[in-house]
Design a protein around this motif. Sequence first.
Motif, short mmCIF file in Angstrom:
data_model
loop_
_atom_site.label_atom_id
_atom_site.label_comp_id
_atom_site.label_asym_id
_atom_site.label_seq_id
_atom_site.Cartn_x
_atom_site.Cartn_y
_atom_site.Cartn_z
N GLU A 39 3.01 6.76 -2.90
CA GLU A 39 3.18 7.57 -1.70
C GLU A 39 1.87 7.65 -0.91
O GLU A 39 1.86 7.52 0.32
N LEU A 40 0.76 7.85 -1.62
CA LEU A 40 -0.54 7.88 -0.96
C LEU A 40 -0.80 6.58 -0.23
O LEU A 40 -1.24 6.58 0.93
N ASN A 41 -0.50 5.47 -0.87
CA ASN A 41 -0.71 4.16 -0.24
C ASN A 41 0.17 4.01 1.00
O ASN A 41 -0.26 3.43 2.01
N SER A 42 1.37 4.55 0.96
CA SER A 42 2.26 4.47 2.12
C SER A 42 1.74 5.31 3.28
O SER A 42 1.78 4.87 4.44
N HIS A 43 1.25 6.52 2.99
CA HIS A 43 0.65 7.34 4.06
C HIS A 43 -0.57 6.64 4.65
O HIS A 43 -0.79 6.67 5.86
N LEU A 44 -1.34 5.99 3.78
CA LEU A 44 -2.50 5.24 4.26
C LEU A 44 -2.06 4.10 5.16
O LEU A 44 -2.71 3.79 6.16
N GLY A 45 -0.93 3.49 4.83
CA GLY A 45 -0.38 2.44 5.69
C GLY A 45 -0.06 2.97 7.08
O GLY A 45 -0.31 2.29 8.09
N VAL A 46 0.46 4.20 7.16
CA VAL A 46 0.71 4.82 8.47
C VAL A 46 -0.61 5.00 9.21
O VAL A 46 -0.72 4.69 10.39
N ALA A 47 -1.62 5.47 8.50
CA ALA A 47 -2.94 5.68 9.13
C ALA A 47 -3.48 4.38 9.72
O ALA A 47 -4.06 4.39 10.81
N THR A 48 -3.27 3.27 9.02
CA THR A 48 -3.80 1.99 9.52
C THR A 48 -3.16 1.58 10.85
O THR A 48 -3.77 0.84 11.61
N LEU A 60 -9.93 0.28 4.85
CA LEU A 60 -8.66 0.89 4.45
C LEU A 60 -7.77 -0.10 3.71
O LEU A 60 -7.08 0.27 2.75
N HIS A 61 -7.81 -1.36 4.11
CA HIS A 61 -7.05 -2.38 3.38
C HIS A 61 -7.60 -2.53 1.96
O HIS A 61 -6.83 -2.64 1.01
N THR A 62 -8.92 -2.53 1.83
CA THR A 62 -9.54 -2.59 0.50
C THR A 62 -9.06 -1.43 -0.36
O THR A 62 -8.72 -1.61 -1.54
N ILE A 63 -9.01 -0.24 0.22
CA ILE A 63 -8.54 0.94 -0.51
C ILE A 63 -7.08 0.78 -0.89
O ILE A 63 -6.68 1.12 -2.02
N GLN A 64 -6.26 0.25 0.01
CA GLN A 64 -4.85 0.04 -0.33
C GLN A 64 -4.70 -0.90 -1.52
O GLN A 64 -3.88 -0.66 -2.41
#
Length: 187
Positions: A39-48, A60-64
């Motif tokens: 879920e965190l990764n998905s929210h981060l995808g929205v942020a990107t 951010l991609h590295t973090i994903q």
Amino acid sequence: MAKSKVYTRSGDKGQTGLVGGSRISKGSDLIDLYGEVDELNSHLGVATTLINDKALLEDLHTIQVKLFDLGSNLACEVEKRLQFKLPQLSKQDVDWLEQKIDKLDTELEPLKYFVLPGGSQACAVLHVCRTVCRRVERKMVAHLAVEDTPESSREYINRLSDYFFVLSRYINKVEGKAEIYWVPKKD
């Protein structure tokens, strides 16, 4: 070559398979934990989708990718993680986050008050990432009472929530949005 189907029907009775082949209840704390990482990764995808800075997007991609690495480790039996040669989080990953935090923080005014989530849309989504990241951390600590978590994962998740906080402030600054402070009213 036959195309495989997305559905397997193997989880219809409330069980799912771990990477090593063990079956486990979908209601287990472990499944909940790596679901939170997803879920965190998905929210981060929205942020990107809301950030245009190429260097930040690369970070951010590295973090994903690192979150996906963590999820794959959590989805594998502890004793089989090395056997499957799953990518591991390391102290260098934690150090990298600290360097990113320090660099962003040099661009910001020191805080005098608590910051309320808001400002730009990207900033608000990064605050969602921060709070979901804290939830991951809490569940990870609770899970630690049952079995060990992957090396450096707790430290990484702890730093990651700090990174999201500092990045949200930085994004507001870059986008010219004022930070919203929580200032207690005095009667």
